[in-house]
Motif scaffolding. Structure first.
Motif, PDB file in Angstrom:
ATOM      1  N   LYS A 123      -1.731  -2.576  -6.625  1.00  0.00           N
ATOM      2  CA  LYS A 123      -2.779  -3.275  -5.854  1.00  0.00           C
ATOM      3  C   LYS A 123      -2.338  -4.716  -5.568  1.00  0.00           C
ATOM      4  O   LYS A 123      -2.542  -5.243  -4.479  1.00  0.00           O
ATOM      5  N   ARG A 124      -1.750  -5.347  -6.564  1.00  0.00           N
ATOM      6  CA  ARG A 124      -1.303  -6.733  -6.395  1.00  0.00           C
ATOM      7  C   ARG A 124      -0.212  -6.810  -5.313  1.00  0.00           C
ATOM      8  O   ARG A 124      -0.214  -7.694  -4.463  1.00  0.00           O
ATOM      9  N   ILE A 125       0.692  -5.843  -5.363  1.00  0.00           N
ATOM     10  CA  ILE A 125       1.782  -5.805  -4.368  1.00  0.00           C
ATOM     11  C   ILE A 125       1.196  -5.564  -2.972  1.00  0.00           C
ATOM     12  O   ILE A 125       1.539  -6.240  -2.003  1.00  0.00           O
ATOM     13  N   GLU A 126       0.275  -4.594  -2.892  1.00  0.00           N
ATOM     14  CA  GLU A 126      -0.329  -4.252  -1.595  1.00  0.00           C
ATOM     15  C   GLU A 126      -1.001  -5.475  -0.970  1.00  0.00           C
ATOM     16  O   GLU A 126      -0.861  -5.726   0.222  1.00  0.00           O
ATOM     17  N   LYS A 127      -1.712  -6.212  -1.795  1.00  0.00           N
ATOM     18  CA  LYS A 127      -2.462  -7.363  -1.291  1.00  0.00           C
ATOM     19  C   LYS A 127      -1.511  -8.374  -0.637  1.00  0.00           C
ATOM     20  O   LYS A 127      -1.767  -8.874   0.466  1.00  0.00           O
ATOM     21  N   ILE A 128      -0.398  -8.629  -1.291  1.00  0.00           N
ATOM     22  CA  ILE A 128       0.562  -9.617  -0.763  1.00  0.00           C
ATOM     23  C   ILE A 128       1.264  -9.082   0.484  1.00  0.00           C
ATOM     24  O   ILE A 128       1.373  -9.777   1.495  1.00  0.00           O
ATOM     25  N   LEU A 129       1.696  -7.830   0.446  1.00  0.00           N
ATOM     26  CA  LEU A 129       2.422  -7.283   1.605  1.00  0.00           C
ATOM     27  C   LEU A 129       1.503  -7.155   2.811  1.00  0.00           C
ATOM     28  O   LEU A 129       1.884  -7.484   3.938  1.00  0.00           O
ATOM     29  N   ARG A 130       0.265  -6.702   2.573  1.00  0.00           N
ATOM     30  CA  ARG A 130      -0.666  -6.498   3.700  1.00  0.00           C
ATOM     31  C   ARG A 130      -1.143  -7.830   4.276  1.00  0.00           C
ATOM     32  O   ARG A 130      -1.464  -7.919   5.453  1.00  0.00           O
ATOM     33  N   ALA A 131      -1.169  -8.880   3.444  1.00  0.00           N
ATOM     34  CA  ALA A 131      -1.581 -10.197   3.958  1.00  0.00           C
ATOM     35  C   ALA A 131      -0.529 -10.711   4.933  1.00  0.00           C
ATOM     36  O   ALA A 131      -0.845 -11.388   5.917  1.00  0.00           O
ATOM     37  N   THR A 132       0.738 -10.401   4.689  1.00  0.00           N
ATOM     38  CA  THR A 132       1.807 -10.895   5.571  1.00  0.00           C
ATOM     39  C   THR A 132       2.035  -9.947   6.741  1.00  0.00           C
ATOM     40  O   THR A 132       2.300 -10.385   7.860  1.00  0.00           O
ATOM     41  N   PHE A 133       1.984  -8.632   6.488  1.00  0.00           N
ATOM     42  CA  PHE A 133       2.243  -7.634   7.540  1.00  0.00           C
ATOM     43  C   PHE A 133       1.126  -6.590   7.520  1.00  0.00           C
ATOM     44  O   PHE A 133       1.311  -5.476   7.003  1.00  0.00           O
ATOM     45  N   PRO A 134      -0.057  -6.918   8.073  1.00  0.00           N
ATOM     46  CA  PRO A 134      -1.192  -5.994   7.971  1.00  0.00           C
ATOM     47  C   PRO A 134      -0.949  -4.648   8.650  1.00  0.00           C
ATOM     48  O   PRO A 134      -1.582  -3.646   8.311  1.00  0.00           O
ATOM     49  N   ILE A 145       1.847  -2.861   8.625  1.00  0.00           N
ATOM     50  CA  ILE A 145       2.848  -1.996   7.973  1.00  0.00           C
ATOM     51  C   ILE A 145       2.199  -1.210   6.833  1.00  0.00           C
ATOM     52  O   ILE A 145       1.550  -1.786   5.956  1.00  0.00           O
ATOM     53  N   SER A 146       2.383   0.118   6.869  1.00  0.00           N
ATOM     54  CA  SER A 146       1.741   0.971   5.861  1.00  0.00           C
ATOM     55  C   SER A 146       2.518   0.926   4.544  1.00  0.00           C
ATOM     56  O   SER A 146       3.647   0.420   4.483  1.00  0.00           O
ATOM     57  N   ASP A 164      -1.690   3.424   8.050  1.00  0.00           N
ATOM     58  CA  ASP A 164      -1.323   4.542   8.923  1.00  0.00           C
ATOM     59  C   ASP A 164       0.098   5.022   8.592  1.00  0.00           C
ATOM     60  O   ASP A 164       1.083   4.342   8.907  1.00  0.00           O
ATOM     61  N   GLN A 165       0.187   6.219   7.996  1.00  0.00           N
ATOM     62  CA  GLN A 165       1.489   6.707   7.538  1.00  0.00           C
ATOM     63  C   GLN A 165       2.407   7.145   8.695  1.00  0.00           C
ATOM     64  O   GLN A 165       3.560   7.509   8.463  1.00  0.00           O
ATOM     65  N   THR A 166       1.876   7.106   9.937  1.00  0.00           N
ATOM     66  CA  THR A 166       2.750   7.439  11.070  1.00  0.00           C
ATOM     67  C   THR A 166       3.320   6.172  11.716  1.00  0.00           C
ATOM     68  O   THR A 166       4.026   6.243  12.720  1.00  0.00           O
ATOM     69  N   SER A 167       3.020   5.015  11.148  1.00  0.00           N
ATOM     70  CA  SER A 167       3.465   3.753  11.765  1.00  0.00           C
ATOM     71  C   SER A 167       4.992   3.645  11.729  1.00  0.00           C
ATOM     72  O   SER A 167       5.670   4.312  10.955  1.00  0.00           O
ATOM     73  N   GLU A 168       5.512   2.776  12.609  1.00  0.00           N
ATOM     74  CA  GLU A 168       6.969   2.655  12.764  1.00  0.00           C
ATOM     75  C   GLU A 168       7.636   2.142  11.476  1.00  0.00           C
ATOM     76  O   GLU A 168       8.726   2.566  11.111  1.00  0.00           O
ATOM     77  N   TYR A 169       6.961   1.239  10.816  1.00  0.00           N
ATOM     78  CA  TYR A 169       7.525   0.667   9.585  1.00  0.00           C
ATOM     79  C   TYR A 169       6.660   1.072   8.392  1.00  0.00           C
ATOM     80  O   TYR A 169       5.448   1.273   8.532  1.00  0.00           O
ATOM     81  N   ARG A 170       7.301   1.150   7.219  1.00  0.00           N
ATOM     82  CA  ARG A 170       6.524   1.376   5.999  1.00  0.00           C
ATOM     83  C   ARG A 170       7.204   0.671   4.821  1.00  0.00           C
ATOM     84  O   ARG A 170       8.430   0.519   4.799  1.00  0.00           O
ATOM     85  N   TRP A 171       6.382   0.252   3.882  1.00  0.00           N
ATOM     86  CA  TRP A 171       6.893  -0.233   2.603  1.00  0.00           C
ATOM     87  C   TRP A 171       6.938   0.958   1.650  1.00  0.00           C
ATOM     88  O   TRP A 171       5.998   1.759   1.617  1.00  0.00           O
ATOM     89  N   VAL A 172       8.006   1.046   0.876  1.00  0.00           N
ATOM     90  CA  VAL A 172       8.092   2.080  -0.159  1.00  0.00           C
ATOM     91  C   VAL A 172       8.120   1.344  -1.504  1.00  0.00           C
ATOM     92  O   VAL A 172       9.025   0.541  -1.759  1.00  0.00           O
ATOM     93  N   SER A 213      10.164  -2.133  -7.657  1.00  0.00           N
ATOM     94  CA  SER A 213      11.070  -1.752  -6.571  1.00  0.00           C
ATOM     95  C   SER A 213      10.294  -1.709  -5.254  1.00  0.00           C
ATOM     96  O   SER A 213       9.279  -1.019  -5.154  1.00  0.00           O
ATOM     97  N   ILE A 214      10.764  -2.464  -4.257  1.00  0.00           N
ATOM     98  CA  ILE A 214      10.072  -2.514  -2.957  1.00  0.00           C
ATOM     99  C   ILE A 214      11.109  -2.413  -1.834  1.00  0.00           C
ATOM    100  O   ILE A 214      12.078  -3.190  -1.807  1.00  0.00           O
ATOM    101  N   ALA A 215      10.898  -1.467  -0.923  1.00  0.00           N
ATOM    102  CA  ALA A 215      11.798  -1.323   0.230  1.00  0.00           C
ATOM    103  C   ALA A 215      10.979  -1.366   1.511  1.00  0.00           C
ATOM    104  O   ALA A 215       9.838  -0.897   1.542  1.00  0.00           O
ATOM    105  N   LEU A 216      11.572  -1.892   2.564  1.00  0.00           N
ATOM    106  CA  LEU A 216      10.974  -1.794   3.893  1.00  0.00           C
ATOM    107  C   LEU A 216      11.809  -0.807   4.695  1.00  0.00           C
ATOM    108  O   LEU A 216      13.027  -0.943   4.782  1.00  0.00           O
ATOM    109  N   GLN A 217      11.130   0.207   5.261  1.00  0.00           N
ATOM    110  CA  GLN A 217      11.844   1.216   6.042  1.00  0.00           C
ATOM    111  C   GLN A 217      11.313   1.287   7.462  1.00  0.00           C
ATOM    112  O   GLN A 217      10.136   1.036   7.706  1.00  0.00           O
ATOM    113  N   ARG A 218      12.208   1.700   8.371  1.00  0.00           N
ATOM    114  CA  ARG A 218      11.804   1.935   9.759  1.00  0.00           C
ATOM    115  C   ARG A 218      12.051   3.401  10.096  1.00  0.00           C
ATOM    116  O   ARG A 218      13.082   3.962   9.747  1.00  0.00           O
TER     117      ARG A 218
END
Ligand code: IPD
Length: 262
Positions: free
Chosen positions: A52-63, A65-66, A76-84, A104-109
């Protein structure tokens, strides 16, 4: 995404990893609330809180990105980018107070119907404060310093890390591999945090890492870090099992020799 955006994504992932890591550090020796336990796995209330803490920070910067996390999905899990995201990799170690666990945090396209390319990777070990980072196309860094894989090409000099995942079927698959490998390599190490095993190969501490049944969130960030350190991120999807892989991660010099033992 332009390089400036990727750098912004990396900064957000580092902030999120440090925030989650801080919670881990504060709670290492505490008695943890277990949400669910099976014979070879534990899920903690803190796993959820860290995600939850990670989600809050990532979504505040890139709302837009799923998030695909070990502890659930967001957006939206069909979005072009996702955080894993794996909020705590090495949960069993962490539960028992063993300081060998990480974020562990990755950004994927999206790169096709089911394929993704990892663009940014962050692995943070909060107890010794080791932070591995990578942006595709650039050198992988450990606490800001470039790293590279080992140059060991001889099996009898190699340290090979192994993971047994969590199920009877993966244990049964890996035990014969262990039996064959243990006589051929210098040492086998079973440390209990896949993402750290990957970054240890990237840093030249280990020469290879082998596991069947490892999940995407355990290996996405570490895989990019390894590639950006000159390693071979050999991974194969397990048919019929979503986000599940067999891996033979190595320094690029040991693939053939190790593959013969699998
Ligand atoms: C697990 C650890 C373990 C590996 C398993 C993973 P978790 O992740 O990385 O070392 O063998 O395959 O699932 O459950 O601690 O996040």
């Amino acid at each position: 995404m332009k390089l400036s955006e990727l750098k912004r994504a990396l900064a957000a992932a580092v902030t999120a990893a440090r925030a989650s890591g801080k919670l881990m550090r504060l709670n290492l020796r505490a008695v943890k609330k277990i949400n669910e336990a099976t014979q070879h796995d534990i899920k903690l209330e803190l796993d959820v809180r860290c995600q939850k803490r990670i989600e809050k920070i990532l979504r505040a910067t890139f709302p837009e990105i799923s998030i695909l996390g070990e502890e659930g999905l967001l957006g939206d899990q069909t979005s072009e980018y996702r955080w894993v995201v794996d909020p705590i990799d090495g949960t069993v170690n962490f539960t028992y107070g063993i300081p060998h666990a990480c974020v562990s945090i990755a950004l994927q396209r999206r790169a096709g119907a089911t394929n993704y390319t990892t663009l940014v990777g962050v692995v943070y070990e909060p107890f010794s404060e080791e932070l591995w980072t990578a942006i595709r196309g650039q050198r992988a860094l450990l606490n800001g310093t470039p790293i590279r894989v080992s140059r060991r090409a001889k099996l009898n000099e190699a340290i090979v890390s192994m993971g047994f995942a969590k199920q009877t079927v993966t244990l049964n698959e890996m035990l014969p591999v262990f039996n064959r490998m243990v006589h051929r390599v210098r040492k086998i190490r079973i440390m209990g945090a896949a993402a750290l095993a990957m970054t240890y190969v990237a840093s030249g501490r280990f020469d290879a890492y082998v596991e069947a049944g490892v999940r995407l969130w355990d290996i996405a960030a570490g895989g990019l870090i390894l590639e950006c350190a000159g390693g071979d991120f050999c991974h194969q999807a397990v048919p019929g099992k979503e986000h599940t892989y067999r891996i033979l991660v190595n320094n690029g010099l040991l693939h053939r020799k190790l593959a013969k033992l699998l």
